[in-house]
Each structure stands twice: as structure tokens, then as C-alpha cells.
Scaffold this active site. Structure first.
Site, PDB file in Angstrom:
ATOM      1  N   PRO A 164      17.514  46.122 -12.535  1.00 49.85           N
ATOM      2  CA  PRO A 164      17.154  47.377 -13.211  1.00 49.85           C
ATOM      3  C   PRO A 164      16.167  48.269 -12.451  1.00 49.85           C
ATOM      4  CG  PRO A 164      16.018  45.544 -14.237  1.00 49.85           C
ATOM      5  CD  PRO A 164      16.932  44.958 -13.196  1.00 49.85           C
ATOM      6  N   CYS A 165      16.644  48.855 -11.367  1.00 50.30           N
ATOM      7  CA  CYS A 165      15.809  49.764 -10.586  1.00 50.30           C
ATOM      8  C   CYS A 165      15.430  51.007 -11.380  1.00 50.30           C
ATOM      9  CB  CYS A 165      16.493  50.131  -9.274  1.00 50.30           C
ATOM     10  SG  CYS A 165      18.131  50.836  -9.466  1.00 50.30           S
ATOM     11  N   HIS A 166      16.149  51.271 -12.465  1.00 48.54           N
ATOM     12  CA  HIS A 166      15.795  52.426 -13.303  1.00 48.54           C
ATOM     13  C   HIS A 166      14.437  52.255 -13.968  1.00 48.54           C
ATOM     14  CE1 HIS A 166      17.750  49.685 -16.208  1.00 48.54           C
ATOM     15  NE2 HIS A 166      16.907  50.226 -17.096  1.00 48.54           N
TER      16      HIS A 166
END
Length: 181
Positions: A146-148
Site C-alpha cells: 500500500p504505497c498510497h
């Protein structure tokens, strides 16, 4: 949902599945039950280039394909079970720092985004902010890694391959805020 064989010349034995989500089409390239690449697009060609060449050149056992648990995890995520994506296996290849940084990304809790500096600190390399940002930029397995959940120090979103609108919607959803239409 549609599942089709991935490009025959590359990723032999992998499958491509596209799901309709509240944030648009979400495509996953899967092999042997692991996500190789994913993102908010309906074009597998948008994802293939994100997969490391050593993975693209492999031949996978199509009989070991197991896309349904991945599909179920995405559905549960969008139903509010944000931890559902944690159990999905991901295969990415890079150097030691980036591989470790991707593992660290998977520990960032939904609803609690961290800054690029905090992310670098979590990797054990507080001075490696640019390298940590690079790990986000090279992450092929959006949502599952989850780079968001990484934002700028000033609280702004920073970048996101799939668009800042999608990033904001993911962060809002995970924080329990209303998601815009």
C-alpha cells in the site's frame, strides 16, 4: 471480473484479471497465487512493464494459479475489511533496500498514513527518504503493497501512479471519511 491468460510471449502461465471497483477498473496479474502487478487500469499492458525482467522471463505453472483468493481480498477490502489485502502473496524483485522497503510498506496501518520521512525511518534508514520514495514509485503491486499510505511531510498526497484522485479515495476510505462520488 474477467480472467485471461497474460501475454503469451511473457509471463507464461500467469493470468490477468480485471475487477470493477468503486475506484474504477482494477487489474491484477497473478501467477501461482501471487500478485505480480496490479493497478487501477483495464489494460494489462499498463502493468507488465512494472514487473521485474527476471519475473517476466519465468514460466509459471498455470495449474497452480489461484486468483480467487486475490479477488476475494479486493472485494473484502472495498467492503471495509482493509486487512484482507495483507494475506495476499506478492512477488517483486529488486535490490535489498527496495525489497525491505516494500515489506515495510505492508506494515503501514490503514487510516494511519505516514510521511516519506517516517517511512524511511521505518526502513531503518532515516536518511534514505529519496530511496524510500523510489520504492513507492517502483512498487508494482498497488493496493497489496500500500504505497498510497505514504504522504508528504506537509500532509499533501505526493505522487501516485494511478492518480491522486484514486489515492485520496483510498486514504479517505481507510480513515472512515466519506469518499467523493
Amino acid at each position: 471480473m474477467t480472467a485471461t491468460p497474460a501475454h503469451a510471449a511473457t509471463l507464461h502461465g500467469a493470468t490477468t484479471t480485471t475487477l470493477d471497483t468503486p475506484d474504477g477498473a482494477f487489474t491484477v496479474i497473478e501467477a501461482e497465487g501471487a500478485v505480480l502487478s496490479s493497478g487501477w487500469t483495464d489494460l494489462a499492458s499498463d502493468l507488465i512493464g512494472q514487473i521485474h525482467p527476471t519475473i517476466r522471463g519465468r514460466s509459471f505453472d498455470a495449474a497452480s494459479s489461484s486468483v480467487q483468493p486475490i479477488v476475494d481480498a479486493v472485494s473484502r477490502y472495498y467492503d471495509g475489511d482493509f486487512g484482507a489485502i495483507d494475506a495476499v502473496r506478492v512477488v517483486q524483485v529488486s535490490g535489498p533496500f527496495r525489497a525491505h522497503a516494500w515489506d515495510v510498506l505492508r506494515t503501514v496501518e490503514p487510516g494511519s498514513p505516514v510521511t516519506y520521512l517516517q517511512y524511511a525511518e521505518r526502513t531503518g534508514s532515516p536518511s534514505a527518504v529519496r530511496a524510500a520514495a523510489g520504492a513507492c514509485a517502483k512498487n508494482a503491486a498497488a493496493l497489496f503493497v500500500p504505497c498510497h499510505r505514504i504522504i508528504r511531510t506537509d500532509g499533501t498526497l505526493g505522487g501516485f501512479r494511478w492518480g491522486l484522485h484514486v489515492k485520496q479515495r483510498l486514504l479517505d476510505r481507510e480513515a472512515g471519511r466519506p469518499v467523493d462520488g
